[in-house]
Scaffold this motif. Structure first.
Motif, PDB file in Angstrom:
ATOM      1  N   ALA A  57     -29.400  48.517  22.261  1.00 12.52           N
ATOM      2  CA  ALA A  57     -28.939  47.535  23.386  1.00 12.52           C
ATOM      3  C   ALA A  57     -29.596  46.310  23.281  1.00 12.52           C
ATOM      4  CB  ALA A  57     -29.484  48.278  24.748  1.00 12.52           C
ATOM      5  N   ALA A  58     -28.460  45.292  23.773  1.00 14.71           N
ATOM      6  CA  ALA A  58     -28.947  43.825  23.743  1.00 14.71           C
ATOM      7  C   ALA A  58     -28.247  43.042  24.739  1.00 14.71           C
ATOM      8  CB  ALA A  58     -28.412  43.430  22.339  1.00 14.71           C
ATOM      9  N   ARG A  59     -29.185  42.104  25.148  1.00 11.31           N
ATOM     10  CA  ARG A  59     -28.498  41.019  26.210  1.00 11.31           C
ATOM     11  C   ARG A  59     -28.428  39.745  25.134  1.00 11.31           C
ATOM     12  NH1 ARG A  59     -28.284  41.491  31.539  1.00 11.31           N
ATOM     13  NH2 ARG A  59     -29.031  39.312  31.677  1.00 11.31           N
ATOM     14  N   VAL A  60     -27.443  39.129  25.154  1.00 15.86           N
ATOM     15  CA  VAL A  60     -27.286  37.796  24.456  1.00 15.86           C
ATOM     16  C   VAL A  60     -26.588  36.839  24.721  1.00 15.86           C
ATOM     17  CG1 VAL A  60     -27.730  38.893  22.368  1.00 15.86           C
ATOM     18  CG2 VAL A  60     -25.347  38.517  23.056  1.00 15.86           C
ATOM     19  N   ALA A  61     -26.812  35.356  24.733  1.00 12.36           N
ATOM     20  CA  ALA A  61     -26.046  34.425  25.194  1.00 12.36           C
ATOM     21  C   ALA A  61     -25.723  33.376  24.040  1.00 12.36           C
ATOM     22  CB  ALA A  61     -26.936  33.580  26.305  1.00 12.36           C
ATOM     23  N   GLY A  62     -24.423  32.590  24.178  1.00 11.19           N
ATOM     24  CA  GLY A  62     -24.338  31.725  23.524  1.00 11.19           C
ATOM     25  C   GLY A  62     -23.009  30.784  23.880  1.00 11.19           C
ATOM     26  N   ARG A  63     -22.694  29.906  22.874  1.00 13.59           N
ATOM     27  CA  ARG A  63     -21.301  29.142  23.280  1.00 13.59           C
ATOM     28  C   ARG A  63     -20.327  29.848  22.534  1.00 13.59           C
ATOM     29  NH1 ARG A  63     -20.307  23.671  24.350  1.00 13.59           N
ATOM     30  NH2 ARG A  63     -22.441  23.123  23.866  1.00 13.59           N
ATOM     31  N   ILE A  64     -19.060  29.795  23.193  1.00 12.88           N
ATOM     32  CA  ILE A  64     -17.923  30.590  22.761  1.00 12.88           C
ATOM     33  C   ILE A  64     -17.198  29.713  21.621  1.00 12.88           C
ATOM     34  CG2 ILE A  64     -15.673  31.404  23.330  1.00 12.88           C
ATOM     35  CD1 ILE A  64     -17.034  32.098  25.903  1.00 12.88           C
ATOM     36  N   MET A  65     -17.186  29.927  20.569  1.00 11.50           N
ATOM     37  CA  MET A  65     -16.426  29.485  19.607  1.00 11.50           C
ATOM     38  C   MET A  65     -15.229  29.990  19.048  1.00 11.50           C
ATOM     39  SD  MET A  65     -18.096  26.602  19.121  1.00 11.50           S
ATOM     40  CE  MET A  65     -17.745  25.633  17.614  1.00 11.50           C
ATOM     41  N   ALA A  66     -14.934  31.242  19.583  1.00 14.13           N
ATOM     42  CA  ALA A  66     -13.503  31.721  19.019  1.00 14.13           C
ATOM     43  C   ALA A  66     -13.246  32.693  20.452  1.00 14.13           C
ATOM     44  CB  ALA A  66     -13.436  32.452  18.005  1.00 14.13           C
ATOM     45  N   LEU A  67     -11.875  32.832  20.744  1.00 15.80           N
ATOM     46  CA  LEU A  67     -11.474  33.712  21.801  1.00 15.80           C
ATOM     47  C   LEU A  67     -10.241  34.296  21.349  1.00 15.80           C
ATOM     48  CD1 LEU A  67     -11.850  31.873  25.289  1.00 15.80           C
ATOM     49  CD2 LEU A  67     -12.690  34.179  24.466  1.00 15.80           C
ATOM     50  N   ARG A  68     -10.017  35.676  21.563  1.00 12.11           N
ATOM     51  CA  ARG A  68      -8.777  36.267  21.242  1.00 12.11           C
ATOM     52  C   ARG A  68      -8.550  37.511  22.442  1.00 12.11           C
ATOM     53  NH1 ARG A  68     -12.109  35.611  17.193  1.00 12.11           N
ATOM     54  NH2 ARG A  68     -13.094  37.711  17.427  1.00 12.11           N
ATOM     55  N   LEU A  69      -7.683  37.341  23.116  1.00  9.08           N
ATOM     56  CA  LEU A  69      -7.009  38.364  24.093  1.00  9.08           C
ATOM     57  C   LEU A  69      -6.067  39.366  23.560  1.00  9.08           C
ATOM     58  CD1 LEU A  69      -7.362  36.305  27.451  1.00  9.08           C
ATOM     59  CD2 LEU A  69      -8.735  38.329  26.956  1.00  9.08           C
ATOM     60  N   HIS A  70      -6.227  40.584  23.881  1.00 11.91           N
ATOM     61  CA  HIS A  70      -4.940  41.567  23.213  1.00 11.91           C
ATOM     62  C   HIS A  70      -5.266  42.512  24.628  1.00 11.91           C
ATOM     63  CE1 HIS A  70      -5.673  40.016  19.330  1.00 11.91           C
ATOM     64  NE2 HIS A  70      -6.969  40.157  19.404  1.00 11.91           N
ATOM     65  N   GLY A  71      -4.299  42.047  25.336  1.00  9.95           N
ATOM     66  CA  GLY A  71      -3.943  43.025  26.841  1.00  9.95           C
ATOM     67  C   GLY A  71      -5.071  43.347  27.293  1.00  9.95           C
ATOM     68  N   LYS A  72      -5.649  44.392  27.408  1.00 14.74           N
ATOM     69  CA  LYS A  72      -6.762  45.112  28.150  1.00 14.74           C
ATOM     70  C   LYS A  72      -7.966  44.775  27.481  1.00 14.74           C
ATOM     71  CE  LYS A  72      -4.110  48.132  31.005  1.00 14.74           C
ATOM     72  NZ  LYS A  72      -3.878  49.679  31.241  1.00 14.74           N
ATOM     73  N   THR A  73      -8.054  44.345  26.145  1.00 15.74           N
ATOM     74  CA  THR A  73      -9.223  44.008  25.359  1.00 15.74           C
ATOM     75  C   THR A  73      -9.324  42.589  24.993  1.00 15.74           C
ATOM     76  OG1 THR A  73      -8.202  44.575  23.383  1.00 15.74           O
ATOM     77  CG2 THR A  73      -9.246  46.545  24.698  1.00 15.74           C
ATOM     78  N   GLY A  74     -10.380  42.089  24.482  1.00 20.81           N
ATOM     79  CA  GLY A  74     -10.502  40.852  23.996  1.00 20.81           C
ATOM     80  C   GLY A  74     -11.907  40.786  22.909  1.00 20.81           C
ATOM     81  N   PHE A  75     -11.671  39.756  22.248  1.00 17.93           N
ATOM     82  CA  PHE A  75     -12.823  39.328  21.352  1.00 17.93           C
ATOM     83  C   PHE A  75     -13.371  38.028  21.533  1.00 17.93           C
ATOM     84  CE2 PHE A  75     -10.645  42.772  19.161  1.00 17.93           C
ATOM     85  CZ  PHE A  75     -12.031  43.451  18.647  1.00 17.93           C
ATOM     86  N   ALA A  76     -14.619  37.545  21.481  1.00 24.23           N
ATOM     87  CA  ALA A  76     -15.301  36.261  21.572  1.00 24.23           C
ATOM     88  C   ALA A  76     -16.364  36.028  20.677  1.00 24.23           C
ATOM     89  CB  ALA A  76     -15.503  35.999  22.812  1.00 24.23           C
ATOM     90  N   ASP A  77     -16.374  35.158  19.990  1.00 25.10           N
ATOM     91  CA  ASP A  77     -17.607  34.773  19.058  1.00 25.10           C
ATOM     92  C   ASP A  77     -18.719  33.840  19.733  1.00 25.10           C
ATOM     93  OD1 ASP A  77     -16.372  36.203  17.020  1.00 25.10           O
ATOM     94  OD2 ASP A  77     -15.704  34.280  15.833  1.00 25.10           O
ATOM     95  N   LEU A  78     -19.621  34.446  19.952  1.00 20.26           N
ATOM     96  CA  LEU A  78     -20.840  33.502  20.483  1.00 20.26           C
ATOM     97  C   LEU A  78     -21.609  33.018  19.564  1.00 20.26           C
ATOM     98  CD1 LEU A  78     -22.424  35.697  23.311  1.00 20.26           C
ATOM     99  CD2 LEU A  78     -20.571  33.921  23.503  1.00 20.26           C
ATOM    100  N   VAL A  79     -21.916  31.758  19.728  1.00 28.54           N
ATOM    101  CA  VAL A  79     -22.707  31.100  18.489  1.00 28.54           C
ATOM    102  C   VAL A  79     -24.169  30.563  19.307  1.00 28.54           C
ATOM    103  CG1 VAL A  79     -22.830  29.028  17.114  1.00 28.54           C
ATOM    104  CG2 VAL A  79     -20.984  30.466  17.147  1.00 28.54           C
ATOM    105  N   GLN A  80     -25.187  30.713  18.393  1.00 28.54           N
ATOM    106  CA  GLN A  80     -26.326  30.406  18.900  1.00 28.54           C
ATOM    107  C   GLN A  80     -27.454  30.373  17.657  1.00 28.54           C
ATOM    108  OE1 GLN A  80     -28.948  33.151  20.739  1.00 28.54           O
ATOM    109  NE2 GLN A  80     -29.815  31.972  22.247  1.00 28.54           N
ATOM    110  N   GLY A  81     -28.114  29.033  17.818  1.00 28.34           N
ATOM    111  CA  GLY A  81     -29.261  28.848  16.655  1.00 28.34           C
ATOM    112  C   GLY A  81     -28.370  28.809  15.254  1.00 28.34           C
TER     113      GLY A  81
END
Length: 524
Positions: A57-81
């Motif tokens: 398990a993990a809780r993370v935070a960062g700036r979104i540098m990529a976003l991809r939406l596919h209907g009911k799912t999606g991906f994002a790239d979080l960048v930190q450090g």
């Protein structure tokens, strides 16, 4: 209305929609369990099977540098450090509210995500999110990924954006920080004490340079931003600190070039009971140690040159002029340079050589007829030898006329115990045996005062308190200054000093258009 202003308004509308969902526009904190670099470092080598069995398990935070939406799912790239972690978002896992939030996000926004780690079918380490938390909206768009932030002045002026979109820039400043830390460790391991000296000084001393001026209202006192910490550090040496150093910001009101910035960082240190030859050995030892620690080896690439810090050369200034003299027919003798008898003829020979070349570079040497021969020799050295010094090279023994604070050589009174270290065709280090005779120091100050009265704005001012300090007795001492910015240039393969200074001095840009849009939003 500009495109930038229009995008600002559109993103403000999205922020209002996010607030309408019940998310705070600018929440105060996010309680993460891991950083992105932590996760990549700890689980980057874990297999899909290992992650599936453990479901960490993990809780993370960062700036979104990529976003991809596919209907009911999606991906994002979080960048930190400087590291990236993919976030996988499913509507049935995060719920309607969080998935609607996901659809309102833009590149540059900050997001918190909680879930478990797994690998996608393509094998990418990812966080399967079961909760999202909005952290901050980027109201201005980041530069395009492929066209990016390329204008050099814009990169320097908006360094905050440069750091976001150009990962190699972040790496430069991380390496610069490691350089400074390595220098500190090297000196402290040798018994040096770090101190702080005044940045505002009543006398601009310790170097030959034009200062910036300021004014203290309460004392009604004109002051100077320091051009060097030297005279204060030497006061500490004679006060009993045998090994002392400062990593300092200094300021010189001079031109800007690829190697010069009006505000710069320097390491300066002093070692009692030592002379300049002791510091030659120490310089080679410490810089070799720092290069190895920061880069993992001793060879660094700088432009087209490979600089090997395992290969050092030492030459006196006259030897360097003889060695690099461009024409065999007019090559001077070493003796004619050490007694200065051959210097005037050498300038004529050099100018004739430049004229025969028929090009603007290198330029001819033009100096007033009464220029001291030691100063002329220094100009010849810069013209003939300096740009040939690619590998780490120590140039020692300088004319007294160039060094008002250096100790005279016992056997050659017109020469002083000084050296400079060069690499990549740049001066990196300046060091000398310190003058500790108060009477001689007073004479040198008087010589500099005469030069100031004759119009030399960079000549050293008289410092009577420093003469008084020397009168209490200072042990034999050697001191050295290391240009941190230029050393960082070498070790990061940066061809301009502005590349290694986070916020270099620039002309004011004038009107900032987006500020008017922000002001309009504030009035709503």
């Amino acid at each position: 209305m500009s495109l930038e202003n229009e995008l600002f308004r559109q993103r403000r509308e999205k922020l209002r929609a996010i607030q309408a969902l019940g998310f705070a526009a600018y929440p105060h904190k996010y309680q993460a369990t891991h950083t992105v670099p932590d996760i990549v470092g700890r689980y980057g080598a874990s297999t899909a099977e290992e992650l599936a069995a453990a479901r960490p398990a993990a809780r993370v935070a960062g700036r979104i540098m990529a976003l991809r939406l596919h209907g009911k799912t999606g991906f994002a790239d979080l960048v930190q450090g400087g590291r990236k972690l993919q976030i996988y978002v499913r509507r049935d896992a995060v719920g309607e509210k969080c998935f609607e939030l996901f659809g309102l996000l833009d590149l540059g926004d900050f997001l918190g995500a909680a879930g478990y780690l797994f690998r996608t079918r393509k094998g990418e380490l990812s966080l399967h999110a079961d909760a999202l938390e909005f952290l901050s909206k980027a109201l201005l768009p980041l530069p395009e990924k492929w066209h990016g932030l390329q204008d050099v002045e814009t990169r320097y002026r908006q360094r905050y954006v440069d750091l976001i979109v150009n990962p190699e820039v972040r790496e430069i400043f991380e390496k610069r920080s490691r350089i400074v830390a390595a220098l500190r460790r090297a000196l402290e391991a040798r018994g040096y004490l770090e101190v702080e000296t005044p940045m505002m000084q009543p006398i601009a001393g310790g170097a030959v340079a034009r200062p910036f001026t300021t004014h203290h209202n309460a004392l009604d006192l004109d002051l100077y931003l320091r051009i060097a910490p030297e005279l204060y550090l030497k006061r500490l040496t004679l006060g009993g600190f045998d090994r002392v150093y400062e990593i300092n910001r200094s300021f010189r009101n001079e031109g800007i070039s690829t190697q010069h910035n009006p505000e710069f960082t320097m390491l300066e240190f002093y070692q009692a009971y030592s002379d300049y030859r002791d510091l030659m050995d120490l310089t080679e030892e410490v810089l070799t140690e720092v290069v190895r620690e920061v880069t993992g080896g001793l060879a660094v690439q700088f432009g087209e040159d490979t600089i090997d810090f395992g290969r050092w050369t030492r030459m006196s200034m006259p030897e360097a002029v003889v060695h690099y003299w461009p024409e065999e027919a007019t090559r001077p003798s070493l003796e004619a340079l050490r007694d200065f008898s051959g210097v005037p003829a050498l300038v004529a020979a050099y100018n004739a050589y430049v004229e025969r070349l028929g090009v603007e570079e290198p330029p001819a040497i033009a100096l007033p007829a009464d220029t001291p021969p030691g100063v002329v020799l220094g100009v010849l050295f810069e013209a003939v030898a300096e740009k040939q010094l690619v590998q780490p090279t120590i140039i020692y023994d300088y004319p007294k006329a160039l060094s008002p604070l250096s100790k005279t050589k016992d056997d050659e009174p017109e020469w002083v115990e000084r050296f400079e270290m060069y690499a990549g065709r740049m001066e990196i280090v300046n060091a000398y045996s310190e003058l500790n005779d108060p009477v001689e120091q007073y004479r040198r100050f008087r010589m500099q005062t005469a030069a100031r009265e004759a119009g030399d704005a960079e000549a050293h001012a008289m410092d009577e308190d420093y003469v008084r300090a020397l009168s209490y007795g200072m042990p034999p001492t050697a001191g050295e200054g290391v240009g941190i910015d230029r050393l960082a240039m070498l070790l990061t393969n940066s061809r301009s000093i502005r590349e290694v200074i986070l916020f270099p001095l620039l002309r004011p840009e004038g009107r900032v258009e987006i500020a008017e849009e922000v002001a309009a939003a504030a009035r709503e």
